[in-house]
Design a protein around this motif. Structure first.
Motif, PDB file in Angstrom:
ATOM      1  N   SER A  48       0.889  -1.082   0.072  1.00 43.10           N
ATOM      2  CA  SER A  48       0.020  -0.015  -0.037  1.00 43.10           C
ATOM      3  C   SER A  48       0.812   1.085  -0.045  1.00 43.10           C
ATOM      4  O   SER A  48       0.528   2.203  -0.244  1.00 43.10           O
ATOM      5  CB  SER A  48      -0.984   0.117   1.087  1.00 43.10           C
ATOM      6  OG  SER A  48      -0.317   0.035   2.457  1.00 43.10           O
ATOM      7  N   ARG A  49       2.180   1.076   0.453  1.00 45.29           N
ATOM      8  CA  ARG A  49       2.834   2.280   0.348  1.00 45.29           C
ATOM      9  C   ARG A  49       3.747   2.700  -0.881  1.00 45.29           C
ATOM     10  O   ARG A  49       4.392   3.483  -1.278  1.00 45.29           O
ATOM     11  CB  ARG A  49       4.035   2.090   1.464  1.00 45.29           C
ATOM     12  CG  ARG A  49       3.391   2.108   2.700  1.00 45.29           C
ATOM     13  CD  ARG A  49       4.755   1.858   3.673  1.00 45.29           C
ATOM     14  NE  ARG A  49       4.376   2.152   5.254  1.00 45.29           N
ATOM     15  CZ  ARG A  49       5.179   1.929   6.112  1.00 45.29           C
ATOM     16  NH1 ARG A  49       6.172   1.550   6.272  1.00 45.29           N
ATOM     17  NH2 ARG A  49       4.753   2.280   7.489  1.00 45.29           N
ATOM     18  N   MET A  50       3.435   1.449  -1.811  1.00 46.70           N
ATOM     19  CA  MET A  50       4.007   1.810  -3.209  1.00 46.70           C
ATOM     20  C   MET A  50       3.150   2.656  -4.143  1.00 46.70           C
ATOM     21  O   MET A  50       1.941   2.807  -3.807  1.00 46.70           O
ATOM     22  CB  MET A  50       4.425   0.167  -3.755  1.00 46.70           C
ATOM     23  CG  MET A  50       5.471  -0.564  -3.272  1.00 46.70           C
ATOM     24  SD  MET A  50       5.450  -2.164  -3.524  1.00 46.70           S
ATOM     25  CE  MET A  50       5.678  -2.148  -5.388  1.00 46.70           C
ATOM     26  N   PRO A  51       3.725   3.169  -5.304  1.00 45.49           N
ATOM     27  CA  PRO A  51       3.017   3.937  -6.076  1.00 45.49           C
ATOM     28  C   PRO A  51       1.685   3.286  -6.598  1.00 45.49           C
ATOM     29  O   PRO A  51       2.048   1.967  -6.941  1.00 45.49           O
ATOM     30  CB  PRO A  51       3.887   4.142  -7.277  1.00 45.49           C
ATOM     31  CG  PRO A  51       5.165   4.012  -6.633  1.00 45.49           C
ATOM     32  CD  PRO A  51       5.177   3.146  -5.582  1.00 45.49           C
ATOM     33  N   GLY A  52       0.600   3.743  -6.392  1.00 42.84           N
ATOM     34  CA  GLY A  52      -0.839   3.021  -6.871  1.00 42.84           C
ATOM     35  C   GLY A  52      -1.187   1.906  -5.663  1.00 42.84           C
ATOM     36  O   GLY A  52      -2.228   1.542  -5.854  1.00 42.84           O
ATOM     37  N   GLY A  53      -0.519   1.813  -4.593  1.00 45.79           N
ATOM     38  CA  GLY A  53      -0.620   1.198  -3.629  1.00 45.79           C
ATOM     39  C   GLY A  53      -1.956   1.179  -2.710  1.00 45.79           C
ATOM     40  O   GLY A  53      -2.707   0.416  -2.307  1.00 45.79           O
ATOM     41  N   GLY A  54      -2.211   2.680  -2.368  1.00 42.42           N
ATOM     42  CA  GLY A  54      -2.934   3.029  -1.533  1.00 42.42           C
ATOM     43  C   GLY A  54      -4.357   2.872  -2.136  1.00 42.42           C
ATOM     44  O   GLY A  54      -5.426   2.358  -1.671  1.00 42.42           O
ATOM     45  N   GLU A  55      -4.401   3.109  -3.464  1.00 47.52           N
ATOM     46  CA  GLU A  55      -5.736   2.909  -4.577  1.00 47.52           C
ATOM     47  C   GLU A  55      -5.900   1.526  -4.237  1.00 47.52           C
ATOM     48  O   GLU A  55      -7.311   1.053  -4.402  1.00 47.52           O
ATOM     49  CB  GLU A  55      -5.396   3.546  -5.774  1.00 47.52           C
ATOM     50  CG  GLU A  55      -6.840   3.416  -6.494  1.00 47.52           C
ATOM     51  CD  GLU A  55      -6.484   3.909  -7.997  1.00 47.52           C
ATOM     52  OE1 GLU A  55      -7.452   3.488  -8.840  1.00 47.52           O
ATOM     53  OE2 GLU A  55      -5.639   4.491  -8.158  1.00 47.52           O
ATOM     54  N   ALA A  56      -5.008   0.579  -4.643  1.00 45.97           N
ATOM     55  CA  ALA A  56      -5.161  -0.795  -4.742  1.00 45.97           C
ATOM     56  C   ALA A  56      -5.876  -1.463  -3.216  1.00 45.97           C
ATOM     57  O   ALA A  56      -6.595  -2.230  -3.362  1.00 45.97           O
ATOM     58  CB  ALA A  56      -3.941  -1.404  -5.121  1.00 45.97           C
ATOM     59  N   MET A  71      -0.247  -6.119  -8.360  1.00 45.98           N
ATOM     60  CA  MET A  71       1.052  -5.452  -7.645  1.00 45.98           C
ATOM     61  C   MET A  71       2.144  -6.448  -7.251  1.00 45.98           C
ATOM     62  O   MET A  71       3.013  -6.189  -7.184  1.00 45.98           O
ATOM     63  CB  MET A  71       0.589  -4.472  -6.628  1.00 45.98           C
ATOM     64  CG  MET A  71       0.054  -3.334  -7.334  1.00 45.98           C
ATOM     65  SD  MET A  71      -0.133  -1.987  -5.952  1.00 45.98           S
ATOM     66  CE  MET A  71       1.531  -1.544  -5.448  1.00 45.98           C
ATOM     67  N   MET A  72       1.359  -7.725  -6.816  1.00 49.70           N
ATOM     68  CA  MET A  72       2.332  -8.703  -6.503  1.00 49.70           C
ATOM     69  C   MET A  72       2.958  -9.352  -7.327  1.00 49.70           C
ATOM     70  O   MET A  72       3.736 -10.450  -7.169  1.00 49.70           O
ATOM     71  CB  MET A  72       1.313  -9.515  -5.430  1.00 49.70           C
ATOM     72  CG  MET A  72       0.904  -8.983  -4.205  1.00 49.70           C
ATOM     73  SD  MET A  72      -0.464 -10.014  -3.579  1.00 49.70           S
ATOM     74  CE  MET A  72       0.418 -11.497  -2.991  1.00 49.70           C
ATOM     75  N   ARG A  73       2.642  -9.328  -8.704  1.00 49.99           N
ATOM     76  CA  ARG A  73       3.103 -10.079  -9.788  1.00 49.99           C
ATOM     77  C   ARG A  73       3.796  -8.986 -10.666  1.00 49.99           C
ATOM     78  O   ARG A  73       3.390  -9.128 -12.068  1.00 49.99           O
ATOM     79  CB  ARG A  73       1.971 -10.834 -10.385  1.00 49.99           C
ATOM     80  CG  ARG A  73       1.518 -11.803  -9.320  1.00 49.99           C
ATOM     81  CD  ARG A  73       0.115 -12.444 -10.059  1.00 49.99           C
ATOM     82  NE  ARG A  73      -0.504 -13.447  -9.083  1.00 49.99           N
ATOM     83  CZ  ARG A  73      -0.937 -13.521  -8.074  1.00 49.99           C
ATOM     84  NH1 ARG A  73      -1.265 -12.251  -7.458  1.00 49.99           N
ATOM     85  NH2 ARG A  73      -1.417 -14.668  -7.559  1.00 49.99           N
ATOM     86  N   PRO A  74       4.954  -8.363 -10.528  1.00 43.20           N
ATOM     87  CA  PRO A  74       5.460  -7.380 -11.379  1.00 43.20           C
ATOM     88  C   PRO A  74       6.358  -8.221 -12.289  1.00 43.20           C
ATOM     89  O   PRO A  74       6.908  -9.280 -12.034  1.00 43.20           O
ATOM     90  CB  PRO A  74       6.212  -6.600 -10.428  1.00 43.20           C
ATOM     91  CG  PRO A  74       6.679  -7.323  -9.242  1.00 43.20           C
ATOM     92  CD  PRO A  74       5.325  -8.183  -9.255  1.00 43.20           C
ATOM     93  N   GLU A  75       6.687  -7.734 -13.536  1.00 42.92           N
ATOM     94  CA  GLU A  75       7.420  -8.239 -14.413  1.00 42.92           C
ATOM     95  C   GLU A  75       9.213  -8.385 -13.739  1.00 42.92           C
ATOM     96  O   GLU A  75       9.509  -9.580 -14.000  1.00 42.92           O
ATOM     97  CB  GLU A  75       7.568  -7.497 -15.620  1.00 42.92           C
ATOM     98  CG  GLU A  75       6.524  -7.659 -16.578  1.00 42.92           C
ATOM     99  CD  GLU A  75       6.079  -9.088 -17.040  1.00 42.92           C
ATOM    100  OE1 GLU A  75       7.222  -9.558 -17.779  1.00 42.92           O
ATOM    101  OE2 GLU A  75       5.171  -9.455 -17.172  1.00 42.92           O
ATOM    102  N   THR A  76       9.411  -7.658 -13.007  1.00 44.26           N
ATOM    103  CA  THR A  76      10.658  -7.625 -12.517  1.00 44.26           C
ATOM    104  C   THR A  76      10.547  -7.287 -11.062  1.00 44.26           C
ATOM    105  O   THR A  76       9.925  -6.634 -10.634  1.00 44.26           O
ATOM    106  CB  THR A  76      11.525  -6.879 -13.223  1.00 44.26           C
ATOM    107  OG1 THR A  76      13.032  -6.750 -12.430  1.00 44.26           O
ATOM    108  CG2 THR A  76      11.214  -5.369 -13.342  1.00 44.26           C
ATOM    109  N   LEU A  77      11.156  -7.991 -10.274  1.00 43.19           N
ATOM    110  CA  LEU A  77      11.200  -7.550  -8.711  1.00 43.19           C
ATOM    111  C   LEU A  77      12.420  -6.670  -8.411  1.00 43.19           C
ATOM    112  O   LEU A  77      12.505  -6.368  -7.262  1.00 43.19           O
ATOM    113  CB  LEU A  77      11.483  -9.126  -8.205  1.00 43.19           C
ATOM    114  CG  LEU A  77      10.523 -10.202  -8.262  1.00 43.19           C
ATOM    115  CD1 LEU A  77      10.895 -11.554  -7.666  1.00 43.19           C
ATOM    116  CD2 LEU A  77       9.162  -9.822  -7.758  1.00 43.19           C
TER     117      LEU A  77
END
Lengths: 410, 137
Positions: A48-56, A71-77
């Protein structure tokens, strides 16, 4: 009345735990599997602290988990906080373990993500070591340093344990091991870590498949030494086809088939037992096709080319028409251009085709020229072919009948 | 949160740190403290034995403790902080503060009923509200 800071924090924590349960249900629906420990809700806080995380997070509170799951499945970690990587490694590891029996494809995907997160932690280097020092002292840092590789070993252990039963857990482990390069790519690890992880995964995968194949191979060899007939040995060898399917068409199985089928093929070939040869080869057609395709794509696999070509040559001998025989012979030579027996039988097929085409009451110039090209190629492939003298003789006769002028213009 | 009395087996039975809700960072002393509480509250000997085995596993073998810790979710949830302060014997919650105003406790009409003058009562005639056990958190 405004909430105290502490109450606000408690409310956030309870909401995160509720979101975690909903998210896990979203990922496992409709199986109703037990969610992770509430401590895993710390992952929701970090996301939730990442960009877009609050909305998610807000959407998840409204029971729409798609943004958070994405968000838990980004292309790269690369660049993710190590604590979040740790959560993701455990969350996806648990998902993979729980879904292995019920949804193997999803399980493999989850384990590949878990491996990626462990590898990303290995790349980061400090987080796991710090935990090790805190919990078990400085001596324990080596455990943390090898933890991602240990996960690969663990998968290898699962696969090896399943080498007798060929069960689904083993199959999922093998597929996850085969996807370690994908995990490395997602983790964004250095080449050194990637090389180490891929080599480890390949070795563990190979070991498990080898164990499974070796049982069948030993049984076939024992039968051979006991004088069992070729077709009975071929039937026993068919068991490796289950290993081939279990291992997602592993090349090692194909190599073993090519190797073990040769003495069986020769025995039937020398006995001119064409029906027996056809029956012995038929179940292995897809396996040999796959090996041949690998060699055609990558000529560097020369070590297995001769064995594969040998089986293709046997197959060509069991085909029902000269056209099919030539097609099979061509493939034999694509797989192994220098294969002696392949060249020999191909020369014979070409002479046979030329002779048959000339064996008509009236030969046109075009037919004669085609026959001449077939004989010329047969000479080039195997000059000592016993079929060549007759083919040459028929060709000369056809030329004589046609006359030089007509022969020259068609 | 699972009840503290059981051995915590169930959804998270595979990891002792999660099974017994122990924070790995607390180290052997913290593990011992939490698991001792669990043993004391355990309903039967079999449960106690399981908890003892987990205690041994986590305290006697640093590598196994670390392995289990790495396979347990780290604590990154929002810190809960302190619960609301309990009412103290010598300080009532603000909502009752004015009720304890001396002017009210020693209201002149009450003193008159008792035949007293202001200043005569060394102690209030009634117990203080903050002494009421029902009002103490």
């Amino acid at each position: 009345m405004p909430l105290r800071t502490e109450d606000e924090a408690l409310l956030l924590r309870l909401e995160d735990e509720e979101i975690l349960r909903g998210l896990f249900g979203f990922d496992t629906a409709p199986l109703g599997l037990p969610p992770p420990h509430p401590r895993a809700a710390g992952m929701i806080r970090l996301l939730s602290r990442m960009p877009g995380g609050g909305e998610a997070r807000d959407r998840a509170l409204a029971l729409d988990f798609r943004a958070l799951a994405s968000m838990m499945r980004p292309e790269t970690l690369t660049g993710l906080a190590p604590e979040l990587l740790h959560h993701l490694a455990l969350y996806f590891g648990r998902l993979g373990a729980l879904l292995t029996e019920r949804s193997p494809n999803v399980a493999v995907g989850a384990i590949v993500r878990a491996n990626a997160a462990w590898l990303a932690l290995e790349e980061e280097g400090k987080y796991l070591s710090n935990i090790a020092t805190t919990i078990a002292g400085a001596d324990a840092t080596r455990v943390a340093a090898h933890f991602a590789m240990d996960r690969i070993d663990e998968l290898g252990g699962v696969a090896e344990a399943a080498s007798t039963t060929l069960d689904q857990a083993g199959q999922v482990a093998l597929r996850a091991l085969a996807s370690v390069p994908t995990s490395c790519l997602s983790a964004g690890v250095s080449q050194a870590i990637e090389r180490r992880a891929v080599a480890r995964a390949r070795a563990r995968r190979g070991s498990a498949v080898d164990l499974a194949v070796e049982r069948v191979r030993r049984a076939v060899l024992t039968m051979a030494s006991d004088g069992a007939p070729a077709n009975a040995r071929a039937t026993e060898l068919e068991k490796v086809i289950h290993v081939w399917a279990w291992s997602d068409k592993d090349e090692l199985v194909e190599q073993v088939v090519a190797e073990e089928l040769q003495p069986i093929g020769w025995e039937l070939y020398h006995a001119a037992n064409w029906d027996g040869l056809r029956r012995a080869l038929a179940p292995f057609r897809a396996v040999i096709d796959s090996l041949a395709a690998r060699i055609e794509r990558n000529p560097d696999k020369i070590a297995y080319a001769a064995g594969c070509a040998e089986i293709l040559m046997f197959t060509s001998e069991t085909e029902s028409t000269i056209e099919k025989q030539i097609a099979a012979g061509e493939r034999t030579l694509r797989v192994c251009p220098t294969h002696r027996n392949g060249r020999l039988v191909m020369a014979s097929y070409l002479c046979d085709k030329a002779t048959r085409s000339l064996d008509v009451p009236w030969v046109t110039g075009e037919v004669a020229r085609t026959a001449e090209a077939l004989v010329a190629r047969a000479e080039q492939l195997y000059p000592a072919s016993k079929s060549l003298p007759e083919a040459r003789e028929r060709l000369e006769a056809a030329k004589a009948r046609l006359g030089r002028a007509f022969w020259g213009t068609g | 949160m699972k009840p503290r009395g059981g051995d915590g087996q169930g959804d998270h039975a595979e990891n002792p740190f999660e099974r017994y809700d122990v924070d790995p960072r607390e180290g052997p002393a913290g593990i011992t403290r939490v698991l001792r509480e669990r043993i004391e509250a355990a309903p039967d000997e079999a449960t106690r034995d399981r908890i003892r085995a987990a205690w041994e596993e986590l305290t006697m073998h640093p590598e196994r403790r670390l392995r289990a810790a790495l396979l347990a979710h780290p604590e990154t949830r929002a810190p809960i902080g302190l619960p609301p302060p309990a009412a103290r014997a010598d300080a009532s919650p603000p909502v009752f503060a004015e009720l304890e105003d001396e002017a009210l406790l020693y209201a002149p009409e009450l003193l008159a009923l008792a035949g007293l003058e202001p200043g005569d009562a060394a102690e209030p005639a009634m117990p203080r509200l903050s002494d009421d056990p029902h009002l103490r958190g």
